[in-house]
Design an enzyme around this catalytic site. Sequence first.
Site, mmCIF file in Angstrom:
data_model
loop_
_atom_site.group_PDB
_atom_site.id
_atom_site.type_symbol
_atom_site.label_atom_id
_atom_site.label_comp_id
_atom_site.label_asym_id
_atom_site.label_seq_id
_atom_site.Cartn_x
_atom_site.Cartn_y
_atom_site.Cartn_z
ATOM 1 N N ASP A 56 0.817 -1.215 0.000
ATOM 2 C CA ASP A 56 0.000 0.000 0.000
ATOM 3 C C ASP A 56 0.851 1.265 0.000
ATOM 4 O O ASP A 56 0.314 2.381 0.048
ATOM 5 C CB ASP A 56 -0.923 -0.001 1.223
ATOM 6 C CG ASP A 56 -0.158 -0.175 2.527
ATOM 7 O OD1 ASP A 56 0.420 -1.265 2.720
ATOM 8 O OD2 ASP A 56 -0.130 0.763 3.346
ATOM 9 N N LYS A 106 -1.229 -5.823 13.748
ATOM 10 C CA LYS A 106 0.138 -5.629 13.260
ATOM 11 C C LYS A 106 0.692 -4.400 13.970
ATOM 12 O O LYS A 106 0.062 -3.341 13.987
ATOM 13 C CB LYS A 106 0.119 -5.403 11.749
ATOM 14 C CG LYS A 106 1.440 -4.934 11.147
ATOM 15 C CD LYS A 106 1.221 -4.458 9.719
ATOM 16 C CE LYS A 106 2.457 -3.750 9.172
ATOM 17 N NZ LYS A 106 2.187 -3.051 7.905
ATOM 18 N N TYR A 123 -0.011 1.543 15.580
ATOM 19 C CA TYR A 123 1.357 1.932 15.887
ATOM 20 C C TYR A 123 1.389 3.055 16.924
ATOM 21 O O TYR A 123 0.502 3.913 16.943
ATOM 22 C CB TYR A 123 2.079 2.433 14.634
ATOM 23 C CG TYR A 123 2.165 1.430 13.514
ATOM 24 C CD1 TYR A 123 3.144 0.439 13.524
ATOM 25 C CD2 TYR A 123 1.268 1.472 12.459
ATOM 26 C CE1 TYR A 123 3.228 -0.472 12.500
ATOM 27 C CE2 TYR A 123 1.347 0.554 11.424
ATOM 28 C CZ TYR A 123 2.330 -0.417 11.447
ATOM 29 O OH TYR A 123 2.404 -1.327 10.427
#
Length: 277
Positions: free
Chosen positions: A27, A178, A147
Site C-alpha cells: 500500500d 500488526k 502503531y
Amino acid sequence: MLKTGKPLRWRRLSLAGDDRHLLIPLDHSVSDGPVAPPGQWEGLLRELVAGGADGIIVHKGRARTLAPDVLGNCALVVHLSASTACSADVDAKVLVGDVEEAVALGADAVSVHVNIGSDTEGRQLSDLGAVARSCDTWGMPLIAMVYPRGPRIENPHDPALLSHIVNVAADLGADMVKTTVALPLDRMAEVVAHSPIPVLAAGGPPDGSDLIEYGTAVMAAGCRGLAVGRRIFSSPSPASLVSRLATVVHGPGRDGLTSDMSMTTDTHYSTIVAGVA
C-alpha cells in the site's frame, strides 16, 4: 451464511493452514510513491506468490487491476486507510474505502491503520470501531495496523505501551494486530502474552541487519507472523527472500523448503529499530 464467512476467509490467510502468516504490504504507493513501474507490477506479484506469501495488502483501486489468476492461493487484503508523505500530518490516517467494497473485490480480509498518540487518534479509533462492526456484518476478518506514533510518544518500542496498543486493537474488534516490535526484541514476548488476538510484527530492521535473523527472533518471541513490505519489494530477488521468510514463519519442510533458522547469529537486537512495513 454470513456467520461462516469470517472463518472461511481466515483459513485463506494461512497457506500452510497453521494460523501463521507472512503478509506483504504493498500500500506504499499511496503513502510514499510507486512500489514498482506499471510494467513490472504483475511480475512482482507473481514473484511474491511464487515465493510463498500468504497474502498481499493493497488499496481498492490496485485490487481492481489484478488479473484473475495472478494471486493463485495467495490471499487478498484490502487496506482501507490512507495518508501521504505530503500531508501536513502524516500520522492522520483517514478511511478511503469500506468493507462492502472489499467484499465486492473478493477480499479475504481488510486492514485499518491507527496511530496511537497522534493528534487525530480519536477519529482513527472511531473509524476502527466502525469498520469492525461492518466486518462482523459481512463476515470479513479485520487486521488492525496500530502503531505508537505522534507527538505524545516517547518510546515507540516500550513493551508496556505496545501491550496497551494490542489490547486497543482487540477491544475495538480486530481479529489480528500488526504493530511495532518491542526492544530489546525478546521483550516482544511480553506484548504477545498480553494480547488477546494474534500479533504480526511489522517491517524489519532498517539498519541493514539480516531480515531472516530478525524474523526468526520475532517468531521465537511468540508473534504469529510477519508483515514485511519495503524490504521485500525493493529486494533484487523478492521471490527468494519471500521463500526464506515463509520458512521462518511456517517452519522447515513447508513446500519442501529447507529451514534458514540455523543461520541465526548472536545479533544484539536491542540495537535494532524496527522499520515500517
